[in-house]
Design an enzyme around this catalytic site. Structure first.
Site, short mmCIF file in Angstrom:
data_model
loop_
_atom_site.label_atom_id
_atom_site.label_comp_id
_atom_site.label_asym_id
_atom_site.label_seq_id
_atom_site.Cartn_x
_atom_site.Cartn_y
_atom_site.Cartn_z
N ARG A 172 55.55 35.84 38.61
CA ARG A 172 55.19 36.84 39.41
C ARG A 172 56.08 37.40 40.65
O ARG A 172 56.63 38.48 41.01
CB ARG A 172 53.70 36.55 39.69
CG ARG A 172 52.74 36.86 38.63
CD ARG A 172 53.04 36.27 37.30
NE ARG A 172 52.10 36.72 36.24
CZ ARG A 172 50.86 35.82 36.19
NH1 ARG A 172 50.59 35.07 36.87
NH2 ARG A 172 50.23 36.21 35.12
N ASP A 201 56.30 34.49 32.10
CA ASP A 201 55.16 35.37 32.14
C ASP A 201 55.39 36.86 32.09
O ASP A 201 56.66 37.29 31.92
CB ASP A 201 54.48 34.93 33.38
CG ASP A 201 52.95 35.27 33.31
OD1 ASP A 201 52.48 36.06 32.64
OD2 ASP A 201 52.32 34.21 33.65
N HIS A 276 50.87 36.75 27.50
CA HIS A 276 51.62 36.76 28.87
C HIS A 276 53.26 37.22 28.31
O HIS A 276 54.10 36.39 28.92
CB HIS A 276 51.57 35.42 29.44
CG HIS A 276 49.98 35.62 30.35
ND1 HIS A 276 49.86 36.27 31.29
CD2 HIS A 276 48.90 34.88 29.94
CE1 HIS A 276 48.91 36.16 31.46
NE2 HIS A 276 48.04 35.22 31.09
N ASP A 340 46.87 30.57 27.21
CA ASP A 340 45.52 31.29 27.85
C ASP A 340 45.62 32.93 27.77
O ASP A 340 46.76 33.50 27.57
CB ASP A 340 45.75 31.01 29.45
CG ASP A 340 47.12 31.38 30.15
OD1 ASP A 340 47.98 31.22 29.53
OD2 ASP A 340 46.99 32.13 31.33
N GLU A 341 44.62 33.53 27.96
CA GLU A 341 44.38 35.00 28.07
C GLU A 341 45.36 35.64 27.05
O GLU A 341 45.97 36.73 27.26
CB GLU A 341 44.85 35.14 29.54
CG GLU A 341 43.90 34.83 30.48
CD GLU A 341 44.19 35.03 31.83
OE1 GLU A 341 43.56 35.30 32.67
OE2 GLU A 341 45.58 35.09 32.24
N TYR A 432 42.52 26.29 42.39
CA TYR A 432 43.18 27.80 42.67
C TYR A 432 43.62 28.07 44.08
O TYR A 432 42.80 28.68 44.80
CB TYR A 432 42.56 28.81 41.85
CG TYR A 432 43.02 28.86 40.47
CD1 TYR A 432 43.03 27.60 39.54
CD2 TYR A 432 43.34 29.86 39.61
CE1 TYR A 432 43.43 27.49 38.32
CE2 TYR A 432 43.74 30.09 38.35
CZ TYR A 432 43.90 28.74 37.86
OH TYR A 432 44.07 28.77 36.32
N PHE A 433 44.87 27.43 44.47
CA PHE A 433 45.19 27.73 45.98
C PHE A 433 45.83 29.05 46.06
O PHE A 433 46.23 29.64 47.25
CB PHE A 433 46.25 26.82 46.48
CG PHE A 433 45.64 25.43 46.61
CD1 PHE A 433 44.17 25.21 46.31
CD2 PHE A 433 46.28 24.29 46.71
CE1 PHE A 433 43.65 24.00 46.28
CE2 PHE A 433 45.63 23.08 46.63
CZ PHE A 433 44.37 22.74 46.42
N ASP A 434 45.78 30.07 45.10
CA ASP A 434 45.92 31.36 45.15
C ASP A 434 44.85 32.14 45.87
O ASP A 434 44.83 33.40 46.16
CB ASP A 434 46.58 32.21 44.09
CG ASP A 434 45.97 32.32 42.66
OD1 ASP A 434 44.97 31.39 42.94
OD2 ASP A 434 46.03 32.86 42.03
N TRP A 482 49.32 30.45 41.62
CA TRP A 482 49.79 31.84 41.08
C TRP A 482 50.50 32.76 42.17
O TRP A 482 49.76 32.86 43.09
CB TRP A 482 48.98 32.50 40.57
CG TRP A 482 48.17 31.53 39.21
CD1 TRP A 482 46.99 30.80 39.43
CD2 TRP A 482 48.67 31.24 37.86
NE1 TRP A 482 46.66 29.96 38.16
CE2 TRP A 482 47.95 30.45 37.26
CE3 TRP A 482 49.86 31.49 37.61
CZ2 TRP A 482 48.14 29.89 35.99
CZ3 TRP A 482 50.20 31.03 35.90
CH2 TRP A 482 49.21 30.09 35.40
N GLU A 484 51.08 36.45 42.21
CA GLU A 484 50.72 37.80 42.33
C GLU A 484 50.72 38.18 43.69
O GLU A 484 51.61 39.21 44.07
CB GLU A 484 49.80 38.08 41.54
CG GLU A 484 49.56 37.90 40.06
CD GLU A 484 49.06 36.58 39.68
OE1 GLU A 484 48.87 35.72 40.33
OE2 GLU A 484 48.46 36.78 38.32
C1 ACM Z 1 45.35 30.93 34.10
O1 ACM Z 1 45.04 30.90 35.25
N1 ACM Z 1 45.27 32.26 33.28
C2 ACM Z 1 45.59 29.81 33.42
#
Ligand code: ACM
Ligand code: ZN
Length: 548
Positions: A172, A201, A276, A340-341, A432-434, A482, A484
């Site tokens: 990202r 990604d 992704h 994922d996703e 999730y440290f974002d 992450w 972003e």
């Molecule tokens: C994820 O956070 N999409 C694995």
């Protein structure tokens, strides 16, 4: 009068010079398994202190690492001398295995004249070196080091979990090789040992693949919108220059892997499939189900449309080729294949995907993804390696040999462990440290969520509904970063630190020795240490509940 003042100043100076340094308060992270302090045994570390290595020859990489990093940590030139004298730090690889310490533990004894670090393995000695540094960090990065007192202690220490991970998304936003190395350094300081390197990604493909050069020539670059907040970027205009991005060459990847190995860190590369995949489909549109004009993504989008066609045999050839090249670069046995996703609207509308489902006798699109994952797993196994994937790999049925990375919540971990699959825990609520770490009103814009330090610290990797047999499937845990909303590496550090300390203690320290007040009291010293080392930690501690 002047003379008396001068004499008094001189006397004060002599007094302060002769005064022995005293150790700073012990503030170790992660907290060791056992520690006993004896203030009569403090050791003075100064420019005369020698280093000695027993059972580690000059070529030994851990010995070399310690010698090379000694000055950075302790301020003085390293002086190696192998005959035991006083004022010496001895690193000893045990002749006889100490079963209590296992493969990563160590013992550290600080006495008046000698510091002894002993371990069964080089990893153990390396972790002992990190603990010694945290006991006496005053000279970190110092230009003018001073004699420092190391508190007299006897420490026995070893980790709770074998997988102690930290993830970094370089897609990202892209970070340089030196920034990745800095990330590895801070992982090493806190005894973390798995670097999850998120390399591909929608927003960029970040690793050189010789057989498919467009992945980096095209897929690593996007229009530069770094001057506007994430989510507010205008779409790319026809012919607009694609100047934001970058990727790691194979030589750079080898350099990162070697740098990590010197710090006893395994690198787990992640190649996302089948979703992704905007960057792939921009470079190689023939791997899509449709002829939509895919574009390396610029900002958020939902649901994510880009997915590799599951009914196109050349996609599987492509993926196997890519994994083959990736496996050559990363010696660690695990390869992460994402999973994922992967939204499957395109598959539902694609004649090739539908035909494949029929031909293979599958029930639905989820099973088609499971089939693709299993095919890649066979390829990975051929190289003597194993796969790990996000918990969606459970959805269409999973092979017993795949490791599942649980992120959506404890349910996926419970399901995987009940099936007997190995699990790495990284639930969003804690890891999730974002997510915000303090009141969003006071913080730079983040993706959402709320994981203050105390919440991160409260994380328990083993769901309490598991039997003791199922609990053995939990290999460990990791935090995910992450990027972003993280435009610069400096900001990545701000989001990561000091929450990384909380994760480190969760995966290293015995559960019964975790203690929030003790840990919270150690954090100011850790934050100071991180600043000395040139990091940019967050200096506030968010309330346990947002807005409280
Ligand atoms: C994820 O956070 N999409 C694995
Ligand atoms: Zn398709």
């Amino acid at each position: 009068m002047k003379k008396i003042f001068l004499l008094l100043s001189l006397a004060f100076l002599l007094y302060s010079c002769s005064e022995k340094p005293t150790p700073q308060k012990i503030a170790l992270v992660p907290e060791p398994v056992s520690i006993e302090q004896d203030s009569l045994k403090n050791f003075i570390l100064d420019k005369h202190t020698k280093l000695s290595f027993l059972n580690l020859d000059e070529q030994n990489p851990t010995r070399q690492h310690i010698v090379e990093n000694y000055k950075h940590y302790f301020g003085f030139e390293p002086k190696v001398q192998n005959s035991p004298v006083r004022n010496i730090i001895i690193f000893e690889l045990n002749d006889e295995k100490n079963d209590q310490l296992g493969d990563e533990g160590y013992q550290l004894t600080v006495d008046k004249k000698i510091i002894l670090i002993s371990a069964n393995t080089e990893a153990g000695l390396f972790y002992g070196f990190q603990t010694l540094f945290q006991l006496a960090p005053a000279n970190a990065n110092a230009e003018k080091p001073v004699a420092i007192a190391v508190p007299g202690v006897k420490i026995t220490d070893y980790p709770r979990f074998e997988w102690r991970g930290s993830h970094l998304d370089v897609c990202r936003h892209f970070f340089s090789i030196d920034e990745v190395k800095k990330h590895l350094d801070v992982m090493a300081l806190y005894k973390l040992n798995k670097f999850h390197f998120h390399l591909t990604d929608d927003h960029g493909w970040r690793i050189q693949i010789d057989k498919y050069p467009l992945l980096t020539e095209v897929g690593a670059w996007r229009v530069d919108r770094s001057d506007v907040p994430w989510g507010e970027a205008e779409e790319a205009k026809e012919g607009e220059e694609r100047s934001y991005g970058g990727y790691f060459t194979k030589d750079q990847i080898r350099e990162i892997v070697a740098y990590a190995a010197a710090r006893h860190i395994d690198v787990v590369p992640e190649i996302e499939m089948p979703g992704h995949s905007s960057a792939i489909l921009t470079a190689y549109p023939q791997f899509a189900c449709d002829d939509y004009p895919y574009c390396v993504a610029l900002g958020p989008y939902w649901p994510p449309k880009a997915i590799l066609c599951g009914g196109n045999d050349s996609v599987m050839v492509f993926l196997k080729d890519v994994f083959d090249e990736v496996m050559e670069l990363f010696p660690y046995e695990y390869v992460h294949l994402g999973g994922d996703e992967a939204y499957k609207d395109n598959w539902r509308a694609c004649p090739k995907c539908q035909q494949k489902i029929k031909d293979l006798g599958l029930a639905n699109e989820e099973e088609l993804q499971a089939w693709m994952v299993a095919e890649i797993e066979k390829e990975v196994n051929k190289h003597g390696k194993k796969i790990i994937g996000w918990d969606e790999i459970l959805d269409g049925g999973v092979t017993p040999t795949a490791t599942v990375q649980s992120w959506r919540g404890a349910e996926s971990a419970i399901k995987a462990a009940q099936l007997g699959n190995e699990v790495v825990m990284s639930p969003t609520d804690f890891c999730y440290f974002d997510y915000y770490q303090d009141d969003p009103e006071t913080q730079p814009k983040a993706i959402g969520g709320y994981v203050p330090l105390e919440k991160a610290y409260a994380f328990e990797p083993i769901p309490d509904t598991l039997t003791s047999e199922q609990a053995k499937c939990i290999k460990g845990a990791q935090c995910n970063l992450w990027s972003e909303f993280i435009f610069t590496y400096d900001h990545a550090e701000y989001m990561l630190l000091p929450r990384l300390c909380a994760l480190a203690e969760t995966v290293w320290t015995p559960k019964e020795r975790k203690d929030w007040p003790r840990f919270a009291a150690a954090i100011p010293a850790q934050v100071h240490l991180l600043q000395q080392l040139g990091y940019n930690p967050c200096t506030t501690i968010g309330k346990e509940k947002e807005g409280e």
